[in-house]
Motif scaffolding. Structure first.
Motif, PDB file in Angstrom:
ATOM      1  N   GLU A 194      15.993 -22.354  27.611  1.00  0.00           N
ATOM      2  CA  GLU A 194      15.438 -23.661  27.278  1.00  0.00           C
ATOM      3  C   GLU A 194      13.962 -23.487  26.954  1.00  0.00           C
ATOM      4  O   GLU A 194      13.240 -22.812  27.680  1.00  0.00           O
ATOM      5  CB  GLU A 194      15.620 -24.623  28.445  1.00  0.00           C
ATOM      6  CG  GLU A 194      15.320 -26.045  28.092  1.00  0.00           C
ATOM      7  CD  GLU A 194      15.879 -27.039  29.098  1.00  0.00           C
ATOM      8  OE1 GLU A 194      15.415 -28.188  29.062  1.00  0.00           O
ATOM      9  OE2 GLU A 194      16.759 -26.691  29.905  1.00  0.00           O
ATOM     10  N   THR A 195      13.551 -24.075  25.845  1.00  0.00           N
ATOM     11  CA  THR A 195      12.152 -24.046  25.429  1.00  0.00           C
ATOM     12  C   THR A 195      11.703 -25.475  25.196  1.00  0.00           C
ATOM     13  O   THR A 195      12.388 -26.242  24.511  1.00  0.00           O
ATOM     14  CB  THR A 195      11.969 -23.230  24.137  1.00  0.00           C
ATOM     15  OG1 THR A 195      12.409 -21.896  24.383  1.00  0.00           O
ATOM     16  CG2 THR A 195      10.521 -23.204  23.695  1.00  0.00           C
ATOM     17  N   ILE A 196      10.565 -25.813  25.777  1.00  0.00           N
ATOM     18  CA  ILE A 196       9.979 -27.142  25.606  1.00  0.00           C
ATOM     19  C   ILE A 196       8.617 -26.975  24.943  1.00  0.00           C
ATOM     20  O   ILE A 196       7.825 -26.133  25.356  1.00  0.00           O
ATOM     21  CB  ILE A 196       9.841 -27.858  26.961  1.00  0.00           C
ATOM     22  CG1 ILE A 196      11.227 -28.183  27.500  1.00  0.00           C
ATOM     23  CG2 ILE A 196       8.995 -29.104  26.834  1.00  0.00           C
ATOM     24  CD1 ILE A 196      11.229 -28.817  28.853  1.00  0.00           C
ATOM     25  N   ILE A 197       8.376 -27.778  23.914  1.00  0.00           N
ATOM     26  CA  ILE A 197       7.103 -27.747  23.195  1.00  0.00           C
ATOM     27  C   ILE A 197       6.403 -29.083  23.427  1.00  0.00           C
ATOM     28  O   ILE A 197       6.930 -30.133  23.058  1.00  0.00           O
ATOM     29  CB  ILE A 197       7.313 -27.510  21.688  1.00  0.00           C
ATOM     30  CG1 ILE A 197       8.075 -26.209  21.470  1.00  0.00           C
ATOM     31  CG2 ILE A 197       5.980 -27.508  20.946  1.00  0.00           C
ATOM     32  CD1 ILE A 197       8.700 -26.077  20.107  1.00  0.00           C
ATOM     33  N   GLN A 198       5.242 -29.015  24.045  1.00  0.00           N
ATOM     34  CA  GLN A 198       4.458 -30.215  24.355  1.00  0.00           C
ATOM     35  C   GLN A 198       3.139 -30.120  23.593  1.00  0.00           C
ATOM     36  O   GLN A 198       2.239 -29.383  23.995  1.00  0.00           O
ATOM     37  CB  GLN A 198       4.218 -30.308  25.861  1.00  0.00           C
ATOM     38  CG  GLN A 198       3.460 -31.510  26.321  1.00  0.00           C
ATOM     39  CD  GLN A 198       4.086 -32.821  25.917  1.00  0.00           C
ATOM     40  OE1 GLN A 198       3.649 -33.411  24.930  1.00  0.00           O
ATOM     41  NE2 GLN A 198       5.086 -33.268  26.636  1.00  0.00           N
ATOM     42  N   GLU A 199       3.041 -30.813  22.473  1.00  0.00           N
ATOM     43  CA  GLU A 199       1.843 -30.724  21.637  1.00  0.00           C
ATOM     44  C   GLU A 199       0.696 -31.578  22.159  1.00  0.00           C
ATOM     45  O   GLU A 199      -0.466 -31.239  21.980  1.00  0.00           O
ATOM     46  CB  GLU A 199       2.196 -31.083  20.195  1.00  0.00           C
ATOM     47  CG  GLU A 199       3.138 -30.040  19.589  1.00  0.00           C
ATOM     48  CD  GLU A 199       3.686 -30.420  18.235  1.00  0.00           C
ATOM     49  OE1 GLU A 199       3.484 -31.562  17.778  1.00  0.00           O
ATOM     50  OE2 GLU A 199       4.328 -29.553  17.623  1.00  0.00           O
ATOM     51  N   SER A 200       0.999 -32.670  22.815  1.00  0.00           N
ATOM     52  CA  SER A 200      -0.024 -33.581  23.322  1.00  0.00           C
ATOM     53  C   SER A 200      -0.771 -32.971  24.515  1.00  0.00           C
ATOM     54  O   SER A 200      -0.160 -32.433  25.437  1.00  0.00           O
ATOM     55  CB  SER A 200       0.650 -34.888  23.764  1.00  0.00           C
ATOM     56  OG  SER A 200      -0.086 -35.553  24.744  1.00  0.00           O
ATOM     57  N   ILE A 201      -2.081 -33.045  24.492  1.00  0.00           N
ATOM     58  CA  ILE A 201      -2.892 -32.517  25.601  1.00  0.00           C
ATOM     59  C   ILE A 201      -2.579 -33.280  26.887  1.00  0.00           C
ATOM     60  O   ILE A 201      -2.371 -32.668  27.942  1.00  0.00           O
ATOM     61  CB  ILE A 201      -4.395 -32.585  25.265  1.00  0.00           C
ATOM     62  CG1 ILE A 201      -4.704 -31.580  24.149  1.00  0.00           C
ATOM     63  CG2 ILE A 201      -5.254 -32.307  26.501  1.00  0.00           C
ATOM     64  CD1 ILE A 201      -6.112 -31.653  23.611  1.00  0.00           C
ATOM     65  N   ILE A 202      -2.487 -34.597  26.800  1.00  0.00           N
ATOM     66  CA  ILE A 202      -2.158 -35.408  27.984  1.00  0.00           C
ATOM     67  C   ILE A 202      -0.767 -35.027  28.491  1.00  0.00           C
ATOM     68  O   ILE A 202      -0.550 -34.891  29.695  1.00  0.00           O
ATOM     69  CB  ILE A 202      -2.207 -36.924  27.654  1.00  0.00           C
ATOM     70  CG1 ILE A 202      -3.555 -37.311  27.097  1.00  0.00           C
ATOM     71  CG2 ILE A 202      -1.799 -37.762  28.848  1.00  0.00           C
ATOM     72  CD1 ILE A 202      -4.636 -37.613  28.078  1.00  0.00           C
TER      73      ILE A 202
END
Length: 160
Positions: A124-132
């Motif tokens: 599983e890979t999660i990409i979180q672009e938002s800094i918050i």
């Protein structure tokens, strides 16, 4: 008045430091785990691919909304809903999903039969672009712990 200015500046500096820290956090989190379950591959695969049925055995899922034959939405007990698009389903072999919503991601489960038991490899890979989002994810969400809890609940469901 001087005290108020010091307090306000202190809060601004603290927020700036948290923001800078959040900007340095990685945008991607990945986990890969393997588990053996003492149940036939057909039962394990059916349990995992029954999206709506997961409401019954997953404590982290409040409900599942089927959007169409290729997508569904999980509404968790805590946090925002996540949409899943089915990329690939190979009966008793593979479940591959694309995630979207508050983050993007990819999920792959590969199944193999081991003399009546089932071995599952999950990536599983999660990409979180938002800094918050990265800050909140770092503080309140452990992907390794999440996958371990999922496997534990799956094992309980299919081995009973």
């Amino acid at each position: 008045m001087k005290t108020l200015i010091i307090v306000v500046l202190s809060v601004v500096v603290l927020l700036a430091l948290v923001f800078v820290w959040g900007a340095t956090l990685p945008t991607t989190k990945s986990v890969s785990k393997t588990i053996q379950i003492n149940a036939p591959v057909e039962i394990v695969w059916e349990t995992m691919s029954d999206w709506k049925g997961q409401e019954k055995w997953r404590s982290d899922v409040k409900s599942v909304e089927i959007l169409d034959e290729r997508s569904f939405k999980e509404i968790p007990t805590n946090g925002p809903a996540v949409e899943f698009e089915i990329v690939r389903l190979e009966t008793n072999k593979i479940i591959e999903l694309k995630m979207s919503g508050p983050f993007k991601g990819h999920y792959l489960a590969e199944f193999s039969d081991n003399n009546g038991a089932t071995t599952i490899n999950i990536s599983e890979t999660i990409i979180q672009e938002s800094i918050i989002g990265r800050i909140l994810s770092r503080l309140f969400f452990d992907l390794e712990e999440f996958v371990a809890a999922y496997f534990g609940q799956l094992k309980l469901e299919v081995e009973r």
